[in-house]
Motif scaffolding. Structure first.
Motif, short mmCIF file in Angstrom:
data_model
loop_
_atom_site.label_atom_id
_atom_site.label_comp_id
_atom_site.label_asym_id
_atom_site.label_seq_id
_atom_site.Cartn_x
_atom_site.Cartn_y
_atom_site.Cartn_z
N GLY A 27 0.83 -1.19 0.00
CA GLY A 27 0.00 0.00 0.00
C GLY A 27 0.87 1.24 0.00
O GLY A 27 2.08 1.18 0.20
N PRO A 28 0.30 2.41 -0.21
CA PRO A 28 1.06 3.65 -0.18
C PRO A 28 1.75 3.83 1.17
O PRO A 28 1.16 3.53 2.22
CB PRO A 28 -0.01 4.73 -0.39
N PRO A 29 3.01 4.30 1.18
CA PRO A 29 3.73 4.47 2.45
C PRO A 29 2.96 5.28 3.49
O PRO A 29 3.02 4.98 4.68
CB PRO A 29 5.02 5.18 2.03
N GLU A 30 2.22 6.30 3.03
CA GLU A 30 1.50 7.13 4.00
C GLU A 30 0.37 6.36 4.68
O GLU A 30 -0.08 6.76 5.77
CB GLU A 30 0.94 8.39 3.32
N ASP A 31 -0.08 5.27 4.07
CA ASP A 31 -1.15 4.48 4.68
C ASP A 31 -0.64 3.45 5.68
O ASP A 31 -1.43 2.75 6.33
CB ASP A 31 -1.95 3.75 3.60
N LEU A 32 0.70 3.34 5.80
CA LEU A 32 1.27 2.35 6.72
C LEU A 32 1.33 2.85 8.16
O LEU A 32 1.50 2.05 9.08
CB LEU A 32 2.69 1.98 6.26
N LYS A 33 1.16 4.14 8.35
CA LYS A 33 1.26 4.70 9.69
C LYS A 33 0.23 4.07 10.63
O LYS A 33 -0.96 4.00 10.33
CB LYS A 33 1.06 6.21 9.65
N GLY A 34 0.73 3.58 11.76
CA GLY A 34 -0.13 2.98 12.76
C GLY A 34 -0.49 1.53 12.50
O GLY A 34 -1.09 0.87 13.37
#
Length: 286
Positions: A82-89
């Motif tokens: 998935g997009p790196p920004e969606d990996l947070k948390g």
């Protein structure tokens, strides 16, 4: 571990170009090897060879890159999780983590990774580099986590090439994923088993049957396995994924990039421009 055990351990067996350990040269053969024998042999091999592996390949892998295979496909570009920004948390399990380079990259994106490997010595290298996330020494066929513990799971050449029962591992991964989760794993491309493990012209001639699933085994003088790799055809891998309850979303066969001039066992620019060396399976847990 390019698993490895290459995540950060791409296959390193004779079909993947590993160098023998300090003991006497083992005998290479093709024979049956079950779940227990395979796990015991590969745990020992990686404990003995982790230092050499990290010294030889550490520069290519980096300390905090997420590389899917010797071609150098990077997750920052591929976005298979998935997009790196969606990996947070997100809680992410890396299987066959080696020195946990992939988990370290995930942590830098704000994810909450757990790095698991069969080899205690590989995880000592992960501890040496650092990262602040949990390191777990365990067998991928018996994951020590509760059902639905993770949002995502990944494995770059970890576990799957080395286990006698891949469906068992896949079912375990599905068990610990939450509904809607994703498991992405890379392995040696099955077609490579039909060619010699040589990076030069001698590695471009078919030498064995693609359909021969007999495990590759290195054994000592007493016949005890000290390294095992298991071959599955492309169709076998797809059927294993489905049998474990996953839905196959994508199958990625990375092409060799112009910038990569390195050789890794049988992987090379010559081979890579003609024959796929890595297969990446993107699986969804519905």
């Amino acid at each position: 571990m390019i698993q490895e055990p290459a995540s950060s351990a791409f296959t390193t067996g004779p079909h993947s170009g590993h160098a023998p350990g300090p003991a006497a040269e083992p005998e290479a053969t093709r024979r049956d090897a079950g779940v227990t024998e395979s796990a015991r042999a590969n745990r020992g091999w990686w404990d003995r060879n982790a230092d050499e592996y990290q010294t030889e390949h550490g520069t290519f892998l980096g300390d905090d890159r997420f590389v899917w295979g010797p071609e150098g496909l990077d997750e920052v570009e591929a976005e298979l999780l998935g997009p790196p920004e969606d990996l947070k948390g997100k809680e992410v399990l890396e299987i066959g983590a080696g020195a946990a380079q992939c988990a370290r990259w995930l942590a830098a994106q704000g994810a909450r990774p757990v790095a698991l490997d069969l080899s205690h010595r590989q995880l000592q290298h992960a501890l040496r580099i650092g990262g602040g996330f949990p390191l777990v020494c365990a067998d991928a066929g018996a994951l020590p986590f509760a059902d639905g513990s993770f949002d995502l799971a990944c494995s770059a050449y970890g576990a799957l090439p080395f286990v006698a029962d891949p469906v068992l591992v896949l079912k375990e991964v599905r068990r610990v994923l939450r509904p809607g989760g994703r498991f992405v794993f890379s392995v040696t491309h099955p077609i490579r088993w039909a060619f010699p493990d040589e990076p030069g012209p001698e590695g471009l001639t078919l030498s064995s049957s693609y359909f021969d699933r007999t495990p590759y085994v290195e054994q000592d003088e007493s016949g005890r396995a000290v390294y095992v790799e298991h071959h599955r055809t492309l169709g076998d891998r797809v059927r294993d994924i489905v049998a474990a309850g996953f839905r196959l979303v994508d199958l990625v066969e990375p092409e060799w990039p112009a910038w990569n001039s390195s050789e890794w066992g049988g992987w090379s620019p010559l081979r890579g421009n003609l024959v796929p060396g890595t297969a990446i399976f993107v699986c969804a847990r519905d």
